[in-house]
Write an enzyme that holds these catalytic residues in place. Structure first.
Site, PDB file in Angstrom:
ATOM      1  N   LYS A  95       0.838  -1.206   0.000  1.00 48.50           N
ATOM      2  CA  LYS A  95       0.000   0.000   0.000  1.00 48.50           C
ATOM      3  C   LYS A  95       0.872   1.255   0.000  1.00 48.50           C
ATOM      4  CE  LYS A  95      -3.921  -1.879   2.646  1.00 48.50           C
ATOM      5  NZ  LYS A  95      -4.966  -1.660   1.644  1.00 48.50           N
ATOM      6  N   ARG A 123     -10.244 -11.561   1.979  1.00 52.93           N
ATOM      7  CA  ARG A 123     -11.081 -12.641   1.443  1.00 52.93           C
ATOM      8  C   ARG A 123     -10.368 -13.996   1.538  1.00 52.93           C
ATOM      9  NH1 ARG A 123     -11.566  -9.441  -4.118  1.00 52.93           N
ATOM     10  NH2 ARG A 123     -11.178  -7.781  -2.620  1.00 52.93           N
TER      11      ARG A 123
HETATM   12  N1  BES Z   1      -8.104  -3.794   4.389  1.00 52.25           N
HETATM   13  C1  BES Z   1      -8.286  -3.398   3.042  1.00 52.25           C
HETATM   14  C2  BES Z   1      -9.596  -2.658   2.817  1.00 52.25           C
HETATM   15  C3  BES Z   1      -9.732  -1.327   3.497  1.00 52.25           C
HETATM   16  C4  BES Z   1      -9.451  -0.174   2.809  1.00 52.25           C
HETATM   17  C5  BES Z   1     -10.182  -1.217   4.792  1.00 52.25           C
HETATM   18  C6  BES Z   1      -9.599   1.051   3.424  1.00 52.25           C
HETATM   19  C7  BES Z   1     -10.336   0.007   5.413  1.00 52.25           C
HETATM   20  C8  BES Z   1     -10.040   1.150   4.723  1.00 52.25           C
HETATM   21  C9  BES Z   1      -8.286  -4.622   2.141  1.00 52.25           C
HETATM   22  O1  BES Z   1      -7.491  -5.668   2.565  1.00 52.25           O
HETATM   23  C10 BES Z   1      -7.757  -4.181   0.818  1.00 52.25           C
HETATM   24  O2  BES Z   1      -6.621  -3.808   0.762  1.00 52.25           O
HETATM   25  N2  BES Z   1      -8.603  -4.242  -0.212  1.00 52.25           N
HETATM   26  C11 BES Z   1      -8.210  -3.868  -1.516  1.00 52.25           C
HETATM   27  C12 BES Z   1      -8.702  -4.925  -2.479  1.00 52.25           C
HETATM   28  C13 BES Z   1      -8.176  -4.768  -3.868  1.00 52.25           C
HETATM   29  C14 BES Z   1      -6.687  -5.011  -3.891  1.00 52.25           C
HETATM   30  C15 BES Z   1      -8.903  -5.738  -4.751  1.00 52.25           C
HETATM   31  C16 BES Z   1      -8.857  -2.518  -1.824  1.00 52.25           C
HETATM   32  O3  BES Z   1      -9.998  -2.294  -1.431  1.00 52.25           O
HETATM   33  O4  BES Z   1      -8.188  -1.683  -2.428  1.00 52.25           O
HETATM   34 MN    MN Z   2      -5.478  -5.457   1.933  1.00 47.06          MN
END
Ligand code: BES
Ligand code: MN
Ligand code: ZN
Length: 502
Positions: free
Chosen positions: A281, A355
């Protein structure tokens, strides 16, 4: 906070502050507010006349009593317009009152029960909402505060609901206790979610779960990586590989009915920190990912309340917990892993890790005989694009379980919002190398995440809650606290209570 219900007259009650109320537009206060007004020689009516008190929703006016009544201060709380007033107004107002009364020297507050008997609201449900709101509004996360900030340390430790009618007291006591239990569980989930990841790794979280499971009617299992391997939990383990911290799969069981299997399983995402892994990230805002275990915190905390309220039902909580780190052994984009049910997953983005851990958590819930499943997860950024902070996403394979959940959330004063699960979305996560892939492209990101999870619940009635937009609140508002909000905990408990059989 200690909450009691006492028979008496609020104008004669001893406390650091006593609370009365006023609907918007009322010129001459009546009832308890009227009695206090009289004792104060018309101070409240005078302030109404001046326009300083208008009874607007959330308006709080402090009046010093200079010995005219037992308490040194009165707060007049505005209830707003009668037509807008409901049980949720009471919970929110109660939280705001406690927040605004908190200051050095104030520990003991007495209040009338807002709303009791108004517009069909029962004294019991009002007492519950008052207790819930007070405990939720009193919440602060101070564990890592050093120094001697007097304001931060101030705490209200006693709330007394003062009721004239002796015959109502006993059931109000029970209702207030129920509200307190629900709110204390919510505050536990907040404490866990607010905790920085260096103070709460999967092992720490398991230790906190053990604390909850020390209740005599709960049973705890903490599954280690070795057993996960034996069970074929390759999806969960693929996330854990990037971290030096061992993964833990937490199970808490409550057998109030003692039947086969479980009436309901609550499955919570427990990523104690989500760096994204190799698909790392951006630095900006990454600290919020300490709360990526809010789903796990919610189901663990819900079990605390379920154990205390002891419904005649069998309830299971499962929390697959790990860090998502980019260590030398981390999963790579393109890797293929198999979940406990044998389905192969192509990992296209290691940041879609929630997931993966839920896949094995859901399989395990089914293996243990769950007849209904609700999972709760900070799963996708896309859900906050869709719904912001105002609602969490609900996706389901079962209309009737979804409706049951929706009423449970409504009763908690929470908003869930349904997104469609059209079968056409399935195409977005078909993999050419394995069976499914862990990302579905740009469109409908929250739905394709749910579609992924659906592969692991089979035909079990299931509701998926994506709380990624609401788990952290940007400001205090009513019962919601800044930082970890505590959303979904009371809804989950309400749903569990709904499974109780006579
Ligand atoms: N934990 C994150 C989702 C999240 C984002 C929670 C912002 C709280 C605040 C999750 O694991 C994630 O990174 N999701 C990705 C999925 C994508 C790579 C398909 C996302 O939402 O960008
Ligand atoms: Mn994630
Ligand atoms: Zn995550």
């Amino acid at each position: 906070m200690d909450i009691s219900v006492a028979q008496g007259d609020i104008s004669k009650t001893e406390a650091d502050i006593v609370i009365v109320n006023l609907f918007e537009g009322v010129k001459t206060p009546s009832g308890a507010t009227g009695a206090v007004d009289q004792a104060l020689e018309g101070a409240i009516s005078h302030l109404i006349e001046l326009g300083d008190i208008r009874g607007k929703a959330g308006e709080l006016t402090i009046i010093h009593t200079f010995g005219k009544i037992a308490a040194p201060r009165v707060v007049v709380a505005g209830l707003g317009k009668t037509e807008d007033f409901d049980i949720h107004s009471i919970r929110n107002l109660s939280a705001e009152i406690i927040r605004s009364c908190r200051k050095p020297g104030v520990t003991n507050v007495a209040s009338i029960t807002h709303g009791a008997g108004i517009g069909g609201l029962s004294p019991d449900s009002c007492a519950q909402a008052m207790a819930e709101g007070a405990v939720l509004g009193a919440y602060q996360f101070l564990r890592h505060k050093t120094g001697s900030d007097e304001d931060a340390k101030a705490a209200i430790t006693q709330l007394t609901l003062v009721e004239q009618d002796n015959t109502k007291i006993e059931s109000m006591v029970n209702a207030a206790e129920r509200g307190r239990v629900l709110a204390e569980a919510t505050n536990l989930a907040r404490d866990l979610a607010n905790e920085p990841a260096n103070h709460l790794n999967p092992t720490d979280l398991a230790a906190r779960a053990a604390g909850v499971a020390s209740a005599p009617n709960l049973e705890l299992e903490v599954m280690e990586e070795k057993e996960m391997e034996e069970k074929g939990m390759g999806a969960l383990l693929s996330v854990a590989r990037g971290s030096v911290q061992p993964a833990k799969l937490i199970r808490i069981s409550y057998k109030g009915r003692g039947a086969e299997g479980y009436d309901l399983a609550l499955v919570g995402k427990g990523i104690t920190f989500d760096t994204g892994g190799i698909s790392i990230k951006p630095a900006q805002g990454m600290e919020a990912m300490k709360a990526d275990m809010t789903g796990a915190a919610s189901v663990i905390a819900a079990m605390q309340a379920i154990a205390a309220l002891a419904p005649n039902a069998d309830i299971l909580a499962i929390a697959p917990c790990t860090e998502n780190m980019p260590g030398g052994n981390a999963s790579r984009p393109g890797d293929v892993v198999a979940a406990m049910n044998g389905k192969t997953i192509e990992i296209l983005n290691t940041d879609a890790e929630g997931r993966l851990v839920l896949a094995d958590g859901l399989c395990y819930a089914r293996e243990l005989g769950a007849r209904h499943i609700v999972d709760v997860a900070t799963l996708t950024g896309a859900i906050s694009v869709a719904l912001g902070e105002q609602a969490y996403g609900l996706m389901t394979n079962d209309d009737s379980l979804a409706k049951r959940f929706e009423s449970a959330a409504e009763a908690a004063g929470e908003r869930s919002w349904r997104l469609p699960m059209f079968k056409e979305y399935d195409d977005q996560i078909k993999s050419t190398v394995g069976e499914i892939k862990n990302t579905g492209g740009r469109g409908a990101g929250s739905i394709t995440a749910a579609k992924f999870l659906e592969h692991f619940v089979d035909t079990t009635p299931w509701v998926h809650l994506d709380i990624a937009g609401v788990d952290m609140a940007s400001k205090d508002k009513g019962w919601i606290s800044k930082g970890a909000s505590g959303q979904a905990v009371r809804a989950l408990v309400n749903l569990a209570l709904d499974f109780a059989v006579d």
